[in-house]
Design a protein around this motif. Structure first.
Motif, PDB file in Angstrom:
ATOM      1  N   ASN A 204      24.514  61.496  93.108  1.00 53.62           N
ATOM      2  CA  ASN A 204      23.662  61.148  91.973  1.00 53.62           C
ATOM      3  C   ASN A 204      22.374  61.961  91.966  1.00 53.62           C
ATOM      4  OD1 ASN A 204      25.365  59.063  90.881  1.00 53.62           O
ATOM      5  ND2 ASN A 204      24.785  57.809  92.620  1.00 53.62           N
ATOM      6  N   VAL A 205      21.854  62.273  93.149  1.00 52.30           N
ATOM      7  CA  VAL A 205      20.675  63.133  93.258  1.00 52.30           C
ATOM      8  C   VAL A 205      21.019  64.529  92.740  1.00 52.30           C
ATOM      9  CG1 VAL A 205      18.957  64.120  94.825  1.00 52.30           C
ATOM     10  CG2 VAL A 205      19.862  61.825  95.249  1.00 52.30           C
ATOM     11  N   LEU A 206      22.206  64.995  93.100  1.00 52.94           N
ATOM     12  CA  LEU A 206      22.666  66.307  92.649  1.00 52.94           C
ATOM     13  C   LEU A 206      22.822  66.336  91.130  1.00 52.94           C
ATOM     14  CD1 LEU A 206      23.618  69.112  93.522  1.00 52.94           C
ATOM     15  CD2 LEU A 206      25.916  68.171  93.832  1.00 52.94           C
ATOM     16  N   TYR A 207      23.380  65.260  90.575  1.00 51.08           N
ATOM     17  CA  TYR A 207      23.484  65.165  89.117  1.00 51.08           C
ATOM     18  C   TYR A 207      22.107  65.350  88.475  1.00 51.08           C
ATOM     19  CZ  TYR A 207      28.170  63.054  89.599  1.00 51.08           C
ATOM     20  OH  TYR A 207      29.489  62.808  89.886  1.00 51.08           O
ATOM     21  N   GLY A 208      21.127  64.620  89.003  1.00 54.42           N
ATOM     22  CA  GLY A 208      19.780  64.683  88.446  1.00 54.42           C
ATOM     23  C   GLY A 208      19.178  66.073  88.533  1.00 54.42           C
ATOM     24  N   LEU A 209      19.383  66.737  89.677  1.00 53.46           N
ATOM     25  CA  LEU A 209      18.832  68.077  89.870  1.00 53.46           C
ATOM     26  C   LEU A 209      19.445  69.073  88.891  1.00 53.46           C
ATOM     27  CD1 LEU A 209      17.042  70.003  91.480  1.00 53.46           C
ATOM     28  CD2 LEU A 209      18.905  70.245  93.140  1.00 53.46           C
ATOM     29  N   VAL A 210      20.753  69.003  88.706  1.00 55.17           N
ATOM     30  CA  VAL A 210      21.436  69.933  87.792  1.00 55.17           C
ATOM     31  C   VAL A 210      21.009  69.683  86.340  1.00 55.17           C
ATOM     32  CG1 VAL A 210      23.689  70.610  86.855  1.00 55.17           C
ATOM     33  CG2 VAL A 210      23.400  70.322  89.326  1.00 55.17           C
ATOM     34  N   VAL A 211      20.836  68.419  85.974  1.00 60.43           N
ATOM     35  CA  VAL A 211      20.394  68.100  84.610  1.00 60.43           C
ATOM     36  C   VAL A 211      18.992  68.644  84.362  1.00 60.43           C
ATOM     37  CG1 VAL A 211      19.722  66.216  83.065  1.00 60.43           C
ATOM     38  CG2 VAL A 211      21.886  66.086  84.300  1.00 60.43           C
ATOM     39  N   VAL A 212      18.085  68.484  85.342  1.00 60.12           N
ATOM     40  CA  VAL A 212      16.726  69.023  85.205  1.00 60.12           C
ATOM     41  C   VAL A 212      16.776  70.544  85.089  1.00 60.12           C
ATOM     42  CG1 VAL A 212      14.518  69.360  86.396  1.00 60.12           C
ATOM     43  CG2 VAL A 212      15.576  67.103  86.347  1.00 60.12           C
ATOM     44  N   TYR A 213      17.624  71.184  85.900  1.00 60.76           N
ATOM     45  CA  TYR A 213      17.796  72.639  85.837  1.00 60.76           C
ATOM     46  C   TYR A 213      18.281  73.056  84.445  1.00 60.76           C
ATOM     47  CZ  TYR A 213      19.950  77.220  86.772  1.00 60.76           C
ATOM     48  OH  TYR A 213      20.320  78.534  86.728  1.00 60.76           O
ATOM     49  N   THR A 214      19.226  72.295  83.914  1.00 67.75           N
ATOM     50  CA  THR A 214      19.774  72.594  82.584  1.00 67.75           C
ATOM     51  C   THR A 214      18.687  72.528  81.515  1.00 67.75           C
ATOM     52  OG1 THR A 214      21.898  71.642  83.251  1.00 67.75           O
ATOM     53  CG2 THR A 214      21.534  71.955  80.888  1.00 67.75           C
ATOM     54  N   ILE A 215      17.902  71.458  81.551  1.00 70.57           N
ATOM     55  CA  ILE A 215      16.830  71.283  80.571  1.00 70.57           C
ATOM     56  C   ILE A 215      15.813  72.420  80.691  1.00 70.57           C
ATOM     57  CG2 ILE A 215      14.891  69.810  79.892  1.00 70.57           C
ATOM     58  CD1 ILE A 215      16.617  67.405  80.836  1.00 70.57           C
ATOM     59  N   TYR A 216      15.484  72.766  81.934  1.00 68.94           N
ATOM     60  CA  TYR A 216      14.468  73.794  82.173  1.00 68.94           C
ATOM     61  C   TYR A 216      14.914  75.154  81.628  1.00 68.94           C
ATOM     62  CZ  TYR A 216      11.175  76.847  84.546  1.00 68.94           C
ATOM     63  OH  TYR A 216      10.217  77.793  84.804  1.00 68.94           O
ATOM     64  N   ILE A 217      16.106  75.586  82.003  1.00 67.37           N
ATOM     65  CA  ILE A 217      16.514  76.926  81.558  1.00 67.37           C
ATOM     66  C   ILE A 217      16.865  76.936  80.068  1.00 67.37           C
ATOM     67  CG2 ILE A 217      17.261  77.640  83.855  1.00 67.37           C
ATOM     68  CD1 ILE A 217      20.155  77.362  82.940  1.00 67.37           C
ATOM     69  N   PHE A 218      17.215  75.770  79.518  1.00 65.76           N
ATOM     70  CA  PHE A 218      17.437  75.707  78.071  1.00 65.76           C
ATOM     71  C   PHE A 218      16.124  75.959  77.325  1.00 65.76           C
ATOM     72  CE2 PHE A 218      17.366  73.330  74.073  1.00 65.76           C
ATOM     73  CZ  PHE A 218      18.434  73.926  73.419  1.00 65.76           C
ATOM     74  N   ILE A 219      15.036  75.383  77.845  1.00 65.14           N
ATOM     75  CA  ILE A 219      13.729  75.550  77.206  1.00 65.14           C
ATOM     76  C   ILE A 219      13.225  76.986  77.322  1.00 65.14           C
ATOM     77  CG2 ILE A 219      11.288  74.872  77.314  1.00 65.14           C
ATOM     78  CD1 ILE A 219      12.261  72.080  78.214  1.00 65.14           C
ATOM     79  N   PHE A 220      13.368  77.576  78.511  1.00 61.83           N
ATOM     80  CA  PHE A 220      12.714  78.861  78.767  1.00 61.83           C
ATOM     81  C   PHE A 220      13.653  80.074  78.808  1.00 61.83           C
ATOM     82  CE2 PHE A 220       9.904  75.698  80.853  1.00 61.83           C
ATOM     83  CZ  PHE A 220       8.759  75.919  80.104  1.00 61.83           C
TER      84      PHE A 220
END
Length: 736
Positions: A204-220
């Protein structure tokens, strides 16, 4: 001032990089050796010429290693298989390859593997052209309070992988952004495949990290070439497939991407498809919610069906912690924590890629309500932030060597509280030698299909040392805690013996039917109705190995649900037909259970129909007291007035019913003496002379099975037979 943030090019060669990693790793190991040095001075910590491990859960995985190497635990379906648990697989492989005993490997593995956290820490520093900051942060993180506690030598558990492997994933994710290279995302994906195999709670921690990564690179970076390939590989790595399959799929996928065999116009749809498939297939949102509700939305009893007491209420590491404890566990001291948080905010301002860590730091800070186990996730990031702030604060020093020396000195000074903690953190092994000797004797008694009934804390060590099955253990306890609590705390030895036989035989039958259903591909309609239960959507399922036998016995939540009160009353006084005996059952009653017995009692001192407590039992046990001419002071406001024969409980004075003196001869034979004072008084006092301890109990606790069989060795000879009786542990066989 702009120069203070301008790190620019850094001249650190690969040889120097390897040297820094090696030094940090060795320092981490050296600090962990202090516990070995301390524990070596206690012969009672040794078994098979090696120091035993210091965590209960470690014996779960160690039993799996025994099964893989020696074919043990044939009748215990809860012992993990080597291909399902990464720690079992790695340990078994090392045991085959290395010329060391299993006990030695269990002892040293945690420190040797967890110290690898220094590698990604230093590499992260290198990414930002501040390798020396990474080096200092690596040393700090590797021995920080919380990280050390769960990765010290002897702490044989999956925690050795929990943060170390996660930091490799974090490094590769950072690197993929800094270098705009899908190859780095590939390494992150590959490591992500292995991570849940090594540390299943981290999914579940890994899920959260990948989702944050997705949001970040989507923005920038959504217009960058590496965006879609990185997303595709990362979400493919999270598909709920066995990790070996993903280790085959991912390299093929990467080759297709690298060779540009996937048309660029389809990359977007493949990436979106991988995200959709992941969320639809994995049930990630449900899993995350279940974890959140378990730790942050705790209730005293179950709210549906029968009202069992929830075990989360009694687990210390799942309870909220004070802010100062949070600060200490993450950074060693409130001051260093404050400095580290300031450094973290500065890092977020200066290096926006560090925003990827927000999910992990947030999880660490959530420990203030969710429990101390979460603090470990914030440790490496605040360690990095602390070293970073020290480095930045010295921006005005142009001499690089002087700057490194000063920063290292500040970090070393900040490390002092953590080093002091290491010196003071002298945890004992799970069991003492004399206790393991009892389990070793029990191992040669009966068969490995026999069951031991005791509290769940001792389940896994009993597997490992006695090769016996248990009804509850560190993983399977929930509702079945009621059954074991009732057996240990009832005042009816007949009920205890009957319930032991019924529960174990019913659970054995449950295991048998589940095996037939799974291994023989039996149709669910052929399974007896009592072993069938329904999910919320109405779908039926078969009670598995880990399913509570209490729910089967009482048919919990079903239309034909039994009245537990009437069921237990019948066991006490009724004419009950018992199931056929297929195995032996033993009660394991150790002295160490004395301190937690009031907590054990809570689980059965509840009306399952209403969720309300049945009574207000009293028991107070202490090994620390002060004796004077007039009083015996037991602590916490409890005193014995010797002259008046009164018990002082805070401001209350109550008469004493009886005073017992229990001791043992040199040969281990019990010696009992009793003074009856006031027959109608509510409390009795027991002086356990061989242990130099006192026990104050009311009649309900005095007459419980545990107190009667352990303290007094008073047992019904038609129901129980003593197998092992010594001052530290009593083992009885159930005869009916």
């Amino acid at each position: 001032m702009s120069k203070m943030f301008n790190f620019g090019y850094e001249n650190v060669t690969k040889r120097e990089l390897i040297l820094l990693i090696s030094i940090a790793y060795i320092i981490s190991i050296i600090f962990r050796y202090y516990w070995i040095y301390w524990a070596s001075g206690f012969p009672e910590f040794f078994w098979n010429n090696q120091i035993m491990i210091n965590t209960n859960d470690g014996y779960f995985f160690a039993s799996g290693v025994q099964k893989a190497l020696f074919g043990m635990h044939e009748y215990n379906p809860l012992v993990p298989e080597w291909y399902k648990r990464g720690l079992v697989f790695v340990t078994a492989a090392l045991s085959k390859l290395l010329p060391f005993s299993l006990e030695t490997i269990l002892l040293y593995m945690p420190g040797l593997i967890s110290s690898l956290i220094v590698v990604p820490m230093i590499l992260i520093g290198r990414l930002y052209n501040i390798t020396w900051v990474g080096f200092m942060a690596a040393i700090f993180a590797s021995v920080a309070w919380s990280y050390y506690n769960r990765t010290m030598f002897g702490y044989y558990d999956t925690d050795m992988f929990s943060v170390a492997v996660l930091m490799f994933i974090f490094y590769f994710l950072l690197s993929s952004i800094k270098k705009k290279d899908p190859k780095q995302a590939f390494w992150a994906a590959l490591t992500s495949c292995i991570y849940p195999f090594l540390y299943s709670p981290g999914i579940n921690v890994l899920y959260g990290l990948v989702v944050v990564y997705t949001i970040y690179i989507f923005i920038f970076y959504r217009k960058e070439k590496f965006f879609y390939p990185s997303i595709t590989m990362l979400y493919a790595s999270l598909f709920p497939l066995y990790f070996l399959f993903k280790l085959i799929i991912l390299p093929i996928l990467f080759i297709l991407i690298k060779k540009e065999l996937i048309p660029q116009k389809y990359e977007k749809y493949i990436a979106i498809g991988s995200i959709v498939i992941f969320f639809a297939w994995s049930g990630a949102l449900v899993q995350i919610w279940q974890k959140v509700s378990a730790y942050f939305l705790k209730h005293g009893t179950e709210t549906e069906g029968l009202h069992f007491y929830k075990v989360m209420q009694t687990i210390r590491e799942a309870s909220g912690i004070p802010f100062e404890t949070l600060a200490n566990r993450i950074s060693g001291h409130l001051i260093t924590f404050t400095i580290a948080m300031a450094g973290y905010l500065l890092l977020l301002f200066k290096e926006r890629t560090f925003w990827l860590s927000i999910i992990l730091v947030g999880l660490g800070l959530s420990a203030i309500t969710g429990g101390l186990r979460f603090t470990i996730y914030a440790v490496p990031f605040l360690a990095f932030s602390l070293a970073y702030l020290f480095w930045v604060a010295l921006f005005w020093i142009k001499n690089e060597i002087l700057k490194k020396v000063l920063t290292l000195s500040f970090c070393a000074f900040a490390l002092i509280p953590n080093i002091m903690h290491i010196v003071e953190y002298r945890v004992p092994t799970v069991f003492m030698k004399k206790e393991v000797e009892v389990l070793d004797r029990l191992k040669s008694t009966g068969s490995s299909k026999d069951f031991v009934i005791t509290w769940w804390d001792y389940g896994y060590p009993i597997w490992f040392y006695a090769e016996k099955c248990t009804l509850i253990d560190g993983g399977k306890h929930h509702h079945d805690n009621f059954i074991v609590s009732e057996i240990l705390s009832t005042d009816s030895q007949l009920e205890a013996a009957r319930l032991s036989r019924i529960a174990i035989e019913k659970y054995s039958e449950q295991i048998s039917w589940y095996k037939k259903y799974k291994e023989e591909d039996m149709d669910i309609s052929q399974i007896p109705e009592e072993f069938l239960f329904e999910k919320k959507d109405g779908e039926k399922f078969v009670a598995s190995y880990s399913f509570p036998v209490a729910d089967v016995l009482f048919q919990n939540g079903k239309k034909n649900q039994l009245n537990p009160n009437e069921f237990l009353e019948e066991l006490k006084y009724g004419d009950v037909k018992l199931p056929e005996k297929t195995r032996e059952i033993y009660l394991y009653l150790p002295l160490r259970m004395m301190e937690i017995f009031p907590t054990i009692k809570i689980f059965s001192n509840i009306d399952l129909l209403t969720g309300k407590s049945k009574s207000d039992p009293f028991m107070y046990y202490t090994e620390y007291f002060k004796d004077t001419k007039e009083k015996t002071i037991l602590g916490r406001g409890v005193e014995i007035d010797k002259k008046r024969g009164m018990l002082i409980l805070g401001k209350q004075k109550v008469p004493i019913k009886a005073f017992y003196n229990i001791g043992y001869t040199k040969s281990g034979k019990i010696v009992k003496d009793v003074q009856h004072l006031r027959p109608k008084a509510p409390f009795s006092v027991i002086y356990l002379s061989s242990y130099q301890s006192f026990l104050v109990v009311d009649d309900e606790m005095l007459n419980s099975v545990y107190i009667q069989l352990f303290v007094f060795e008073n047992y019904d000879k038609e129901l129980f037979e003593p197998v092992i009786l010594n001052p530290w542990t009593k083992v009885y066989k159930v005869l009916i």
